[in-house]
Design a protein around this motif. Sequence first.
Motif, short mmCIF file in Angstrom:
data_model
loop_
_atom_site.label_atom_id
_atom_site.label_comp_id
_atom_site.label_asym_id
_atom_site.label_seq_id
_atom_site.Cartn_x
_atom_site.Cartn_y
_atom_site.Cartn_z
N THR A 1 -3.64 12.43 -24.46
CA THR A 1 -4.15 13.35 -23.44
C THR A 1 -5.62 13.02 -23.21
OG1 THR A 1 -4.68 15.09 -25.06
CG2 THR A 1 -2.53 15.20 -23.98
N VAL A 2 -6.05 13.14 -21.97
CA VAL A 2 -7.37 12.68 -21.54
C VAL A 2 -8.24 13.87 -21.16
CG1 VAL A 2 -8.60 11.30 -19.81
CG2 VAL A 2 -6.36 10.53 -20.67
N ARG A 3 -9.37 14.00 -21.85
CA ARG A 3 -10.33 15.02 -21.43
C ARG A 3 -10.95 14.57 -20.11
NH1 ARG A 3 -14.90 18.25 -24.88
NH2 ARG A 3 -12.98 18.94 -25.92
N THR A 4 -10.72 15.32 -19.07
CA THR A 4 -11.08 14.86 -17.73
C THR A 4 -12.58 14.69 -17.55
OG1 THR A 4 -11.04 17.15 -16.94
CG2 THR A 4 -9.02 15.87 -16.69
N THR A 5 -13.38 15.46 -18.30
CA THR A 5 -14.83 15.32 -18.15
C THR A 5 -15.37 14.05 -18.79
OG1 THR A 5 -15.19 16.63 -20.17
CG2 THR A 5 -15.16 17.82 -18.07
N GLY A 6 -14.54 13.36 -19.57
CA GLY A 6 -14.99 12.14 -20.24
C GLY A 6 -14.92 10.90 -19.38
N PHE A 7 -14.24 10.98 -18.23
CA PHE A 7 -14.03 9.81 -17.38
C PHE A 7 -14.29 10.18 -15.92
CE2 PHE A 7 -11.43 9.39 -21.14
CZ PHE A 7 -11.63 8.08 -21.54
N ASP A 8 -15.09 9.38 -15.25
CA ASP A 8 -15.32 9.60 -13.83
C ASP A 8 -14.04 9.29 -13.06
OD1 ASP A 8 -17.96 10.29 -14.25
OD2 ASP A 8 -18.68 8.24 -14.02
N ALA A 9 -13.70 10.15 -12.13
CA ALA A 9 -12.47 9.98 -11.35
C ALA A 9 -12.50 8.67 -10.57
CB ALA A 9 -12.29 11.15 -10.40
N VAL A 10 -11.34 8.01 -10.50
CA VAL A 10 -11.23 6.81 -9.68
C VAL A 10 -11.13 7.23 -8.21
CG1 VAL A 10 -10.09 5.49 -11.50
CG2 VAL A 10 -8.71 6.76 -9.85
N ALA A 11 -11.28 6.28 -7.32
CA ALA A 11 -11.20 6.57 -5.89
C ALA A 11 -9.78 6.99 -5.51
CB ALA A 11 -11.62 5.35 -5.09
N ALA A 12 -9.68 8.06 -4.73
CA ALA A 12 -8.37 8.55 -4.30
C ALA A 12 -7.78 7.70 -3.18
CB ALA A 12 -8.48 9.99 -3.84
N GLU A 13 -8.58 6.86 -2.57
CA GLU A 13 -8.13 5.99 -1.49
C GLU A 13 -8.41 4.53 -1.85
OE1 GLU A 13 -6.68 7.02 1.33
OE2 GLU A 13 -6.92 9.18 1.01
N GLY A 14 -7.64 3.65 -1.24
CA GLY A 14 -7.88 2.22 -1.44
C GLY A 14 -6.71 1.47 -2.04
N GLY A 15 -5.76 2.19 -2.62
CA GLY A 15 -4.59 1.54 -3.20
C GLY A 15 -3.43 1.47 -2.22
N ARG A 16 -2.48 0.60 -2.53
CA ARG A 16 -1.29 0.47 -1.69
C ARG A 16 -0.08 0.22 -2.58
NH1 ARG A 16 -2.50 -3.59 3.23
NH2 ARG A 16 -0.53 -2.65 3.92
N ALA A 17 0.15 1.12 -3.53
CA ALA A 17 1.23 0.95 -4.49
C ALA A 17 2.59 1.28 -3.86
CB ALA A 17 0.99 1.84 -5.71
N ALA A 18 3.61 0.66 -4.39
CA ALA A 18 4.98 0.95 -3.96
C ALA A 18 5.45 2.24 -4.62
CB ALA A 18 5.90 -0.19 -4.34
N VAL A 19 6.28 3.00 -3.90
CA VAL A 19 6.87 4.23 -4.44
C VAL A 19 8.34 3.95 -4.75
CG1 VAL A 19 7.42 6.65 -4.03
CG2 VAL A 19 5.29 5.70 -3.14
N GLU A 20 8.71 4.18 -6.00
CA GLU A 20 10.09 3.89 -6.44
C GLU A 20 10.71 5.17 -6.98
OE1 GLU A 20 11.91 1.73 -10.35
OE2 GLU A 20 10.50 0.54 -9.17
N LYS A 21 11.88 5.52 -6.49
CA LYS A 21 12.58 6.71 -6.98
C LYS A 21 13.32 6.37 -8.26
CE LYS A 21 13.09 9.41 -2.75
NZ LYS A 21 14.00 10.23 -1.93
N ILE A 22 13.26 7.30 -9.23
CA ILE A 22 13.93 7.06 -10.51
C ILE A 22 14.92 8.18 -10.78
CG2 ILE A 22 11.97 5.79 -11.46
CD1 ILE A 22 11.33 8.31 -13.14
#
Length: 310
Positions: A146-167
Amino acid sequence: MTNLIIAEHETTCLKAATLNAVAAAQKIGGDTHVLIAGHNAQGAAEQAAKIAGVSKVLLADAPQLEAGLAENVEATVMNIAKNYSHILAPATAYGKNIAPRIAAKLDVAQISDITAVNAPDTFERPIYAGNAIATVQSSDPIKVITVRTTGFDAVAAEGGRAAVEKIEVPADSGISQFVSRQLTKLDRPELMSASIIVSGGRGLGSGENYTRVLEPLADKLNAALGASRAAVDAGFVPNDYQVGQTGKIVAPQLYIAVGISGAIQHLAGMKDSKVIVAINKDAEAPIFSVADYGLACDLFTAIPEIVELV
């Protein structure tokens, strides 16, 4: 090496904590996949696909996942867990509810509340209310974190183009049942994601004073409202306002502590804030030891004057 992020979302949109968890995964290295477990959650999956650095989004969409019950989400993760070296979730109420079940089913030791990644198998986490940092090394084949959110700066919410796969989604476990949810609707920013927080303590004296003194300042600054445990225990505000070790861990750009003495329990929840302003009539209060700016005066005089000046 591939990391799986269990995303926290609200069906149509991701919660900010997911971006911090992705940042931690990127420190670990390797590919990063994001799991969206929910119902009618295509919107959240599309948002996740745009996150910078995410290579794949897995969408588990079924009615039994709508309420986010830990048993059903855990069963969904267990179907794909063997494909990953690291499974991460934000150290929020949602993540803390799910990750321990996954670790138990995998028979591994969970690594909780990490604030830094030293190596793919070595992490830092606070102990003793943040007064010491433990370095933890794990030899488990799959690391559940589990990741303490205040310990890491958030990555950019835009800029990626990942594929979406249903499982595939397992059948409802039938172990637990969603009954109801009561949501608190706020006209101001959410405490966990606010860039400015105005927080009050026992020094305010009453719930009426809390509202009368702090709300005008929060309105002027478009800030979230927080509180110390003492203020919550005294009944000034509901417990979802609480900042501290047993409340919410925050790290806004600006944290204004009003009438808060600075007990260790409270400092553990806010000392990573970028700028801390303390207002307390006791010049010896511990809060001043972590404050960037301090004002030792009567808060009932100081806050109205600040409101007029803002």
